[in-house]
Design an enzyme around this catalytic site. Structure first.
Site, PDB file in Angstrom:
ATOM      1  N   TYR A 168       0.814  -1.220   0.000  1.00 15.32           N
ATOM      2  CA  TYR A 168       0.000   0.000   0.000  1.00 15.32           C
ATOM      3  C   TYR A 168       0.849   1.273   0.000  1.00 15.32           C
ATOM      4  CZ  TYR A 168      -4.591  -2.118   0.305  1.00 15.32           C
ATOM      5  OH  TYR A 168      -5.759  -2.782  -0.007  1.00 15.32           O
ATOM      6  N   TYR A 196      -6.967  -2.475   8.758  1.00 17.17           N
ATOM      7  CA  TYR A 196      -7.728  -3.575   8.159  1.00 17.17           C
ATOM      8  C   TYR A 196      -8.737  -4.092   9.167  1.00 17.17           C
ATOM      9  CZ  TYR A 196      -8.835  -7.904   5.772  1.00 17.17           C
ATOM     10  OH  TYR A 196      -9.512  -8.919   5.152  1.00 17.17           O
ATOM     11  N   TYR A 216      -7.592 -11.705  14.038  1.00 11.54           N
ATOM     12  CA  TYR A 216      -7.210 -10.385  13.513  1.00 11.54           C
ATOM     13  C   TYR A 216      -7.897  -9.264  14.293  1.00 11.54           C
ATOM     14  CZ  TYR A 216      -5.204  -6.941  10.526  1.00 11.54           C
ATOM     15  OH  TYR A 216      -4.469  -5.868  10.102  1.00 11.54           O
ATOM     16  N   LYS A 238      -4.510  -1.999  16.195  1.00 14.59           N
ATOM     17  CA  LYS A 238      -5.143  -1.131  15.194  1.00 14.59           C
ATOM     18  C   LYS A 238      -6.169  -0.190  15.847  1.00 14.59           C
ATOM     19  CE  LYS A 238      -3.188  -2.480  11.255  1.00 14.59           C
ATOM     20  NZ  LYS A 238      -2.323  -1.574  10.482  1.00 14.59           N
ATOM     21  N   THR A 246       0.209  -9.023  -0.088  1.00 16.40           N
ATOM     22  CA  THR A 246       1.478  -8.314   0.118  1.00 16.40           C
ATOM     23  C   THR A 246       2.349  -9.208   0.989  1.00 16.40           C
ATOM     24  OG1 THR A 246       0.838  -7.231   2.178  1.00 16.40           O
ATOM     25  CG2 THR A 246       0.311  -6.040   0.147  1.00 16.40           C
TER      26      THR A 246
HETATM   27  P1  NAD Z   1       4.149  -4.391   3.083  1.00 20.43           P
HETATM   28  O1  NAD Z   1       4.822  -5.505   3.810  1.00 20.43           O
HETATM   29  O2  NAD Z   1       3.928  -4.546   1.628  1.00 20.43           O
HETATM   30  O3  NAD Z   1       4.969  -3.002   3.285  1.00 20.43           O
HETATM   31  C1  NAD Z   1       5.534  -2.636   4.500  1.00 20.43           C
HETATM   32  C2  NAD Z   1       6.429  -1.450   4.302  1.00 20.43           C
HETATM   33  O4  NAD Z   1       6.981  -1.093   5.591  1.00 20.43           O
HETATM   34  C3  NAD Z   1       7.636  -1.677   3.380  1.00 20.43           C
HETATM   35  O5  NAD Z   1       7.891  -0.510   2.632  1.00 20.43           O
HETATM   36  C4  NAD Z   1       8.801  -1.893   4.364  1.00 20.43           C
HETATM   37  O6  NAD Z   1      10.085  -1.567   3.847  1.00 20.43           O
HETATM   38  C5  NAD Z   1       8.391  -0.927   5.450  1.00 20.43           C
HETATM   39  N1  NAD Z   1       9.018  -1.202   6.744  1.00 20.43           N
HETATM   40  C6  NAD Z   1       8.846  -2.268   7.561  1.00 20.43           C
HETATM   41  N2  NAD Z   1       9.594  -2.101   8.687  1.00 20.43           N
HETATM   42  C7  NAD Z   1      10.229  -0.906   8.561  1.00 20.43           C
HETATM   43  C8  NAD Z   1      11.122  -0.161   9.383  1.00 20.43           C
HETATM   44  N3  NAD Z   1      11.506  -0.608  10.567  1.00 20.43           N
HETATM   45  N4  NAD Z   1      11.584   1.020   8.909  1.00 20.43           N
HETATM   46  C9  NAD Z   1      11.212   1.498   7.688  1.00 20.43           C
HETATM   47  N5  NAD Z   1      10.341   0.845   6.891  1.00 20.43           N
HETATM   48  C10 NAD Z   1       9.872  -0.329   7.322  1.00 20.43           C
HETATM   49  O7  NAD Z   1       2.799  -4.086   3.891  1.00 20.43           O
HETATM   50  P2  NAD Z   1       1.314  -3.723   3.458  1.00 20.43           P
HETATM   51  O8  NAD Z   1       0.529  -4.956   3.385  1.00 20.43           O
HETATM   52  O9  NAD Z   1       1.308  -2.758   2.317  1.00 20.43           O
HETATM   53  O10 NAD Z   1       0.835  -2.971   4.787  1.00 20.43           O
HETATM   54  C11 NAD Z   1       0.960  -1.576   4.971  1.00 20.43           C
HETATM   55  C12 NAD Z   1      -0.159  -1.101   5.884  1.00 20.43           C
HETATM   56  O11 NAD Z   1      -1.415  -1.389   5.243  1.00 20.43           O
HETATM   57  C13 NAD Z   1      -0.192  -1.814   7.241  1.00 20.43           C
HETATM   58  O12 NAD Z   1      -0.578  -0.896   8.224  1.00 20.43           O
HETATM   59  C14 NAD Z   1      -1.294  -2.859   7.058  1.00 20.43           C
HETATM   60  O13 NAD Z   1      -1.925  -3.220   8.274  1.00 20.43           O
HETATM   61  C15 NAD Z   1      -2.248  -2.080   6.154  1.00 20.43           C
HETATM   62  N6  NAD Z   1      -3.191  -2.949   5.412  1.00 20.43           N
HETATM   63  C16 NAD Z   1      -2.751  -4.029   4.718  1.00 20.43           C
HETATM   64  C17 NAD Z   1      -3.681  -4.857   4.067  1.00 20.43           C
HETATM   65  C18 NAD Z   1      -3.249  -6.087   3.297  1.00 20.43           C
HETATM   66  O14 NAD Z   1      -4.116  -6.933   2.973  1.00 20.43           O
HETATM   67  N7  NAD Z   1      -1.988  -6.218   2.942  1.00 20.43           N
HETATM   68  C19 NAD Z   1      -5.044  -4.543   4.114  1.00 20.43           C
HETATM   69  C20 NAD Z   1      -5.453  -3.395   4.792  1.00 20.43           C
HETATM   70  C21 NAD Z   1      -4.509  -2.606   5.448  1.00 20.43           C
END
Ligand code: NAD
Length: 405
Positions: free
Chosen positions: A66, A238, A248, A257, A288
């Site tokens: 995201y 989420y 979750y 959350k 992801t």
């Molecule tokens: P992702 O794993 O694709 O991306 C995570 C990002 O965080 C990456 O850019 C990574 O480099 C960065 N990161 C992690 N630890 C770090 C640190 N210590 N310092 C700097 N950067 C760091 O994750 P995602 O699925 O895109 O999730 C992002 C957000 O979206 C989260 O809050 C998640 O709860 C939310 N979300 C995800 C989903 C899903 O289905 N994937 C659905 C709804 C909401």
């Protein structure tokens, strides 16, 4: 942070193949990752510009999922200069970099080609040092930012004040959780039992994912004078279907959350003086690196994607975030909020007809019918795509230099 070419004498070229180990692929393909980024850029360009979009944007967690989609929408639909913060491993000793490294390098190349400022900061976003470096970069390159996206997903956080390393867990609270799950390696639907969290697990998970770091970011950006008047900030969350609630929404991560929502309220009060706003956006389940590590979720997503595709409603990260910007954040009107004050771009996933179909299919799905009842083939191909594999148009037999794009 542009990936530089080696001289011909020290270049190492190789054929890179996917090596999947459970919910991670330990290799990644630079050209496939670059193509993924380019495809997202093309999608955004096709949708057209968002006229009210911000011009100076900070994305924390910008290299995958995201966060990457947010950066791409900000830059290519809004014409924004962006600073991206992420934690990724470069190529070393002939080993491929992590996909987020290639994605960020590819983004930087494409943004600069389009005449847009693009600064990459690779390091621990939880640290004061990286926050200070980001503030310096904003002062130097953008002056101020008018949007801060918080999209971190991390299993651990070193607290910047206490130095304690906190580890988050995905566990139910107060009860054992027994459910169907999918072993994506063996392609077997089986039962999973997750023991309940201890009180320490709950505190630990909150410390990593509970919004304290988001608030620290906003406090420090604000104190440094690099948040523009009227700046917005958005953190992603989420909720998901009832089948996953015990592990979750009602589990350790759900508690964290909820804390993010409380952080949003506090940030809102602080930003109100300068006309700023803090939002939590609840996004759809997508494939992801973060979501594939959550038990039950790969099976749920395999079912969900089939249902959404049949209804012509399937969205990935880029479609979700384009809609978030165009319809909610920068439409010219105030975003539409739910009863708890959150933006909901998970509205299609949570539609009653979609969720009732999930409820109908969930008890039916077995190892034998997995590929007909669900879109598991699609899940697998989207999963390896995260690492740059299976991307149409990429020649995977060709040797590439893992240190170059
Ligand atoms: P992702 O794993 O694709 O991306 C995570 C990002 O965080 C990456 O850019 C990574 O480099 C960065 N990161 C992690 N630890 C770090 C640190 N210590 N310092 C700097 N950067 C760091 O994750 P995602 O699925 O895109 O999730 C992002 C957000 O979206 C989260 O809050 C998640 O709860 C939310 N979300 C995800 C989903 C899903 O289905 N994937 C659905 C709804 C909401």
């Amino acid at each position: 942070m542009t990936l530089t070419s080696h001289s011909p004498t020290d270049s190492t070229t190789m054929v890179i193949k996917p090596r999947v180990r459970g919910f991670i692929c330990v290799t990644s393909h630079p050209i496939g990752c670059q193509r993924n980024v380019q495809d997202q850029i093309e999608f955004v360009k096709k949708q057209g510009p968002i006229s009210n979009a911000p011009k100076k944007v900070l994305v924390i967690g910008s290299s995958t999922g995201y966060g990457l989609a947010s950066r791409i929408v900000a830059a290519f639909a809004g014409g924004a200069g962006t600073i991206g913060v992420f934690y990724e491993r470069p190529s070393e000793g002939g080993k491929p970099a992590t996909p987020g490294w290639y994605n960020s390098a590819a983004f930087e190349i494409a943004a600069k080609k389009a005449g847009l400022c693009a600064i990459n900061l690779n390091g621990d976003a939880f640290s004061d040092e990286l926050k200070a470096n980001t503030i310096e970069a904003i002062k130097k390159e953008l002056g101020q930012v008018d949007l801060v996206i918080y999209s971190l997903a991390s299993p651990r956080r070193k607290h910047p004040i206490t130095g304690v390393v906190h580890n988050s867990v995905l566990k139910p609270i107060g009860q054992v959780y027994v459910s169907k799950t999918l072993d994506t390696d063996k392609e077997v639907v089986k039962e999973i039992t997750v023991e309940p969290a201890s009180p320490e697990d709950i505190v630990e998970t909150q410390a990593v994912m509970g919004g304290e770091d988001w608030e620290m970011w906003i406090d420090q950006l604000s104190a440094a004078g690099v948040l523009a008047d009227g700046a917005k900030t958005v953190a992603y969350s989420y909720i998901g279907p009832e089948v996953t609630w015990p592990v979750y929404r009602d589990g350790t991560i759900g508690v964290a959350k909820t804390q993010v929502e409380k952080a949003a309220q506090r940030i809102n009060e602080k930003l109100a003086v300068s006309g700023g706003k803090a939002y939590v956006s609840v996004n759809q389940a997508v494939i992801t690196q973060a979501s594939s590590a959550i038990p039950v979720v790969p099976l749920y997503i395999s079912l969900l994607f089939k249902i959404l595709r049949e209804k012509n409603m399937l969205e990935g990260c880029i479609e979700q975030i384009y809609r978030l910007f165009a319809v909610q954040l920068y439409s010219g009107n105030a975003p539409e909020l739910d009863e708890a004050g959150r933006i909901r771009v998970d509205n299609l996933e949570m539609r009653a007809d979609v969720q009732s179909k999930i409820k109908e299919l969930w008890p039916q799905v077995t190892t034998e019918n997995l590929k007909t009842v669900s879109d598991f083939e699609e899940y697998k191909s989207e999963f390896v795509k995260l690492f740059g594999f299976g991307v149409p148009g990429v020649d995977y037999e060709k040797e590439v230099d893992p240190a170059c794009l």
